[in-house]
Design a protein around this motif. Structure first.
Motif, PDB file in Angstrom:
ATOM      1  N   PRO A   2     -37.631  21.886 -17.062  1.00  0.00           N
ATOM      2  CA  PRO A   2     -37.058  22.443 -18.290  1.00  0.00           C
ATOM      3  C   PRO A   2     -37.626  21.790 -19.541  1.00  0.00           C
ATOM      4  O   PRO A   2     -38.100  20.648 -19.513  1.00  0.00           O
ATOM      5  N   SER A  53     -34.265  24.564 -22.592  1.00  0.00           N
ATOM      6  CA  SER A  53     -34.737  25.937 -22.382  1.00  0.00           C
ATOM      7  C   SER A  53     -35.519  26.024 -21.083  1.00  0.00           C
ATOM      8  O   SER A  53     -36.045  25.027 -20.587  1.00  0.00           O
ATOM      9  N   CYS A  54     -35.583  27.231 -20.559  1.00  0.00           N
ATOM     10  CA  CYS A  54     -36.307  27.508 -19.323  1.00  0.00           C
ATOM     11  C   CYS A  54     -37.792  27.618 -19.648  1.00  0.00           C
ATOM     12  O   CYS A  54     -38.184  28.381 -20.531  1.00  0.00           O
ATOM     13  N   THR A  57     -39.065  31.474 -18.644  1.00  0.00           N
ATOM     14  CA  THR A  57     -38.577  32.652 -19.361  1.00  0.00           C
ATOM     15  C   THR A  57     -38.433  32.432 -20.858  1.00  0.00           C
ATOM     16  O   THR A  57     -38.293  33.391 -21.601  1.00  0.00           O
ATOM     17  N   ALA A  67     -30.748  25.253 -17.221  1.00  0.00           N
ATOM     18  CA  ALA A  67     -32.195  25.443 -17.333  1.00  0.00           C
ATOM     19  C   ALA A  67     -32.866  25.283 -15.968  1.00  0.00           C
ATOM     20  O   ALA A  67     -33.777  26.042 -15.624  1.00  0.00           O
ATOM     21  N   SER A  70     -32.102  28.426 -14.064  1.00  0.00           N
ATOM     22  CA  SER A  70     -32.895  29.527 -14.596  1.00  0.00           C
ATOM     23  C   SER A  70     -34.330  29.452 -14.077  1.00  0.00           C
ATOM     24  O   SER A  70     -34.925  30.471 -13.702  1.00  0.00           O
ATOM     25  N   GLU A  71     -34.892  28.255 -14.025  1.00  0.00           N
ATOM     26  CA  GLU A  71     -36.248  28.089 -13.515  1.00  0.00           C
ATOM     27  C   GLU A  71     -36.322  28.380 -12.025  1.00  0.00           C
ATOM     28  O   GLU A  71     -37.290  28.977 -11.550  1.00  0.00           O
TER      29      GLU A  71
END
Length: 105
Positions: A2, A53-54, A57, A67, A70-71
């Motif tokens: 991340p 943040s990822c 994306t 994060a 999301s990854e």
């Protein structure tokens, strides 16, 4: 890994003179070892702040845990796509900031 303020997060290395019987604090998310509780607590607050943040994306305003998830989701969806398209799709998704891979696929 991340992103923290749009830069890759690099965990701290363990202390070089760490003894086997020494009591330490372990941050489970980052796998970092701290001798001092204040340093451990500060890192825990950082991990739970909405500043991550990822990397795949570009999705922001996440905690470290979100994060990482999301990854993992993005990587799983990416493996289902043909290899020849993976890099291009990652670039497009990162630029258009789709809320999720499911809405893109």
């Amino acid at each position: 890994m991340p992103l923290l303020k749009k830069k890759p997060f690099v965990p701290l290395d363990p202390p070089p003179d760490l003894k086997a019987d020494e009591e330490v604090f372990l941050n489970v998310l980052t796998k970092e070892i701290f001798r001092d509780y204040e340093d451990y607590f500060r890192r825990s607050i950082l991990c739970n702040s909405l500043i991550w943040s990822c990397e795949y994306t570009g999705r922001g305003n996440l905690t470290l845990s979100e994060a990482l998830q999301s990854e993992a989701d993005a990587a799983e969806h990416l493996t289902k796509m043909p290899v020849v398209l993976q890099q291009g799709i990652c670039f497009i998704i990162h630029k258009i900031e789709v809320p999720s891979f499911d809405s893109f696929c």
